[in-house]
Scaffold this active site. Structure first.
Site, PDB file in Angstrom:
ATOM      1  N   SER A  38     -13.983 -23.928   4.085  1.00 45.10           N
ATOM      2  CA  SER A  38     -14.385 -24.358   5.422  1.00 45.10           C
ATOM      3  C   SER A  38     -13.560 -25.561   5.871  1.00 45.10           C
ATOM      4  CB  SER A  38     -15.859 -24.762   5.421  1.00 45.10           C
ATOM      5  OG  SER A  38     -16.043 -25.864   4.558  1.00 45.10           O
TER       6      SER A  38
ATOM      7  N   GLY B 216     -21.964 -24.975   5.848  1.00 47.38           N
ATOM      8  CA  GLY B 216     -23.272 -25.043   5.182  1.00 47.38           C
ATOM      9  C   GLY B 216     -24.451 -25.169   6.125  1.00 47.38           C
TER      10      GLY B 216
ATOM     11  N   CYS C 135     -14.820 -21.812  -1.598  1.00 45.17           N
ATOM     12  CA  CYS C 135     -15.964 -22.323  -0.845  1.00 45.17           C
ATOM     13  C   CYS C 135     -17.209 -21.600  -1.366  1.00 45.17           C
ATOM     14  CB  CYS C 135     -15.748 -22.019   0.631  1.00 45.17           C
ATOM     15  SG  CYS C 135     -17.146 -22.456   1.683  1.00 45.17           S
TER      16      CYS C 135
ATOM     17  N   THR D 283     -20.175 -21.673  -0.140  1.00 49.56           N
ATOM     18  CA  THR D 283     -20.969 -21.125   0.959  1.00 49.56           C
ATOM     19  C   THR D 283     -20.398 -19.779   1.413  1.00 49.56           C
ATOM     20  OG1 THR D 283     -21.312 -23.428   1.613  1.00 49.56           O
ATOM     21  CG2 THR D 283     -21.994 -21.741   3.181  1.00 49.56           C
TER      22      THR D 283
ATOM     23  N   CYS E 219     -20.667 -27.450  -4.312  1.00 52.84           N
ATOM     24  CA  CYS E 219     -19.888 -27.366  -3.069  1.00 52.84           C
ATOM     25  C   CYS E 219     -18.532 -27.961  -3.403  1.00 52.84           C
ATOM     26  CB  CYS E 219     -20.572 -28.171  -1.969  1.00 52.84           C
ATOM     27  SG  CYS E 219     -19.544 -28.453  -0.502  1.00 52.84           S
ATOM     28  N   THR E 220     -17.455 -27.310  -2.979  1.00 54.42           N
ATOM     29  CA  THR E 220     -16.124 -27.769  -3.402  1.00 54.42           C
ATOM     30  C   THR E 220     -15.719 -29.109  -2.782  1.00 54.42           C
ATOM     31  OG1 THR E 220     -15.176 -26.316  -1.702  1.00 54.42           O
ATOM     32  CG2 THR E 220     -15.261 -25.471  -3.957  1.00 54.42           C
ATOM     33  N   HIS E 221     -16.448 -29.553  -1.783  1.00 55.46           N
ATOM     34  CA  HIS E 221     -16.155 -30.890  -1.242  1.00 55.46           C
ATOM     35  C   HIS E 221     -16.635 -31.997  -2.201  1.00 55.46           C
ATOM     36  CE1 HIS E 221     -15.608 -28.773   2.612  1.00 55.46           C
ATOM     37  NE2 HIS E 221     -15.141 -29.886   3.119  1.00 55.46           N
TER      38      HIS E 221
HETATM   39  N1  DGL Z   1     -16.871 -26.530   0.637  1.00 49.48           N
HETATM   40  C1  DGL Z   1     -17.899 -25.632   0.971  1.00 49.48           C
HETATM   41  C2  DGL Z   1     -18.686 -25.129  -0.232  1.00 49.48           C
HETATM   42  O1  DGL Z   1     -18.155 -25.119  -1.317  1.00 49.48           O
HETATM   43  C3  DGL Z   1     -18.753 -25.810   2.165  1.00 49.48           C
HETATM   44  C4  DGL Z   1     -18.968 -27.086   2.819  1.00 49.48           C
HETATM   45  C5  DGL Z   1     -19.422 -26.847   4.215  1.00 49.48           C
HETATM   46  O2  DGL Z   1     -18.567 -26.432   5.011  1.00 49.48           O
HETATM   47  O3  DGL Z   1     -20.605 -27.020   4.509  1.00 49.48           O
HETATM   48  O4  DGL Z   1     -19.822 -24.738  -0.091  1.00 49.48           O
END
Ligand code: DGL
Length: 281
Positions: free
Chosen positions: A14, A46, A76, A78, A189-191
């Site tokens: 995302s 998300g 991602c 999500t 979440c990858t962030h």
């Molecule tokens: N990086 C994403 C994940 O791993 C989603 C973060 C988002 O866009 O809400 O879920």
């Protein structure tokens, strides 16, 4: 178009969270060329409806495959949770690797069997995640505590990793997990791996006990290596000049800076305004 080993691997998220996966792929597969797509113009996923996440995932996959790319990594959680089965049905001949919260690896590192899971609301609500959770709960008898983290991916998108505002937000999500004695936290979440320092600081504010963080970027890379080998698509050492290209629905200059700051990579970034085309699913 027939997939060839010299073609790049497409990776998308995302936004910039998938860079936490890309860094492991670059380290493990240095001769592979990579194309990274950040859908920052539409992040965060998300907190969006499932239909939109599916439409965006299919639109971006179509773009990456048109470049062309030989394989896709959905970096991602999500998008994997909501859309990977639909993506695979659309592109049955393309190797596609997804990412899901590392519940299983967490069951192997926890000592007290209490595991916190930080993820987006959409991931936690998805059938795919619920099935995984239910299966592991029954198999292991362990306790999983779900913690949705609205707003957190957005802090990373805004490169706001260390401010008091981000610290407060993280503390608000970590505190309930510590209060319930979790000794392991899944970064679902990858962030979130980019917030590791902040998460560790919050943990220390709540408890003295040792708490493990589980990031699934390494496991996804291992899976990509296996899939490329199985499909005879691994790049030959001397056949390609490995490089990293990047695309964004946000600002190209911002993404170039984020590559530089987070990974110390100078990427060739283009802005590509991909509209959401409703997909027939
Ligand atoms: N990086 C994403 C994940 O791993 C989603 C973060 C988002 O866009 O809400 O879920």
């Amino acid at each position: 178009m027939v997939n060839a080993p010299s073609m790049p691997v497409g990776i998308f998220d995302s936004g910039i969270g998938g860079l936490s996966v890309l860094r492991h792929i670059r380290a493990q597969l240095p001769v592979e060329s990579l194309c990274y797509f950040a859908d920052s113009g539409f992040a965060p996923y998300g907190e969006k409806p499932a239909e939109l996440v599916i439409d965006r995932t299919l639109s971006i996959a179509r773009y990456l495959l048109s470049l062309p790319c030989k394989a896709l990594v959905v970096a991602c959680n999500t998008a994997t949770a909501e859309a990977i089965h639909i993506l695979r049905a659309h592109y049955p001949a393309t190797p596609i690797v997804g990412i899901e919260p590392g519940l299983k690896p967490a069951t192997q590192v926890t000592k007290n069997g209490i595991i916190g899971v930080m993820a987006t609301e959409r991931t936690l609500m998805s059938h795919k995640f619920q099935r995984l959770y239910e299966q592991l709960r029954q198999e292991t008898g362990m306790t999983f505590i779900m913690q949705a983290c609205p707003g957190l991916a957005d802090r990373v998108e805004h490169n706001d990793l260390y401010s008091a505002r981000t610290e407060q937000l993280v503390l608000g999500y970590v505190r309930p997990l510590m209060a319930q004695d979790a000794d392991t936290i899944v970064l679902g979440c990858t962030h979130y791996p980019f917030l590791e320092d902040c998460i560790k600081k919050s943990i220390r504010q709540c408890t003295d006990r040792e708490v493990q963080l589980v990031d699934t970027g390494v496991a996804v890379t291992r899976q990509l290596v296996r899939v490329l080998q199985r499909e005879n698509l691994t790049a030959a050492e001397k056949a390609v000049f490995a490089d990293t290209r990047a695309f964004t629905t946000g600002n190209a200059h911002t993404l170039a800076e984020q590559f530089e700051q987070l990974l110390h990579i100078q990427a060739n970034v283009s802005a590509v305004p991909i509209e959401t085309t409703p997909n027939i699913v």
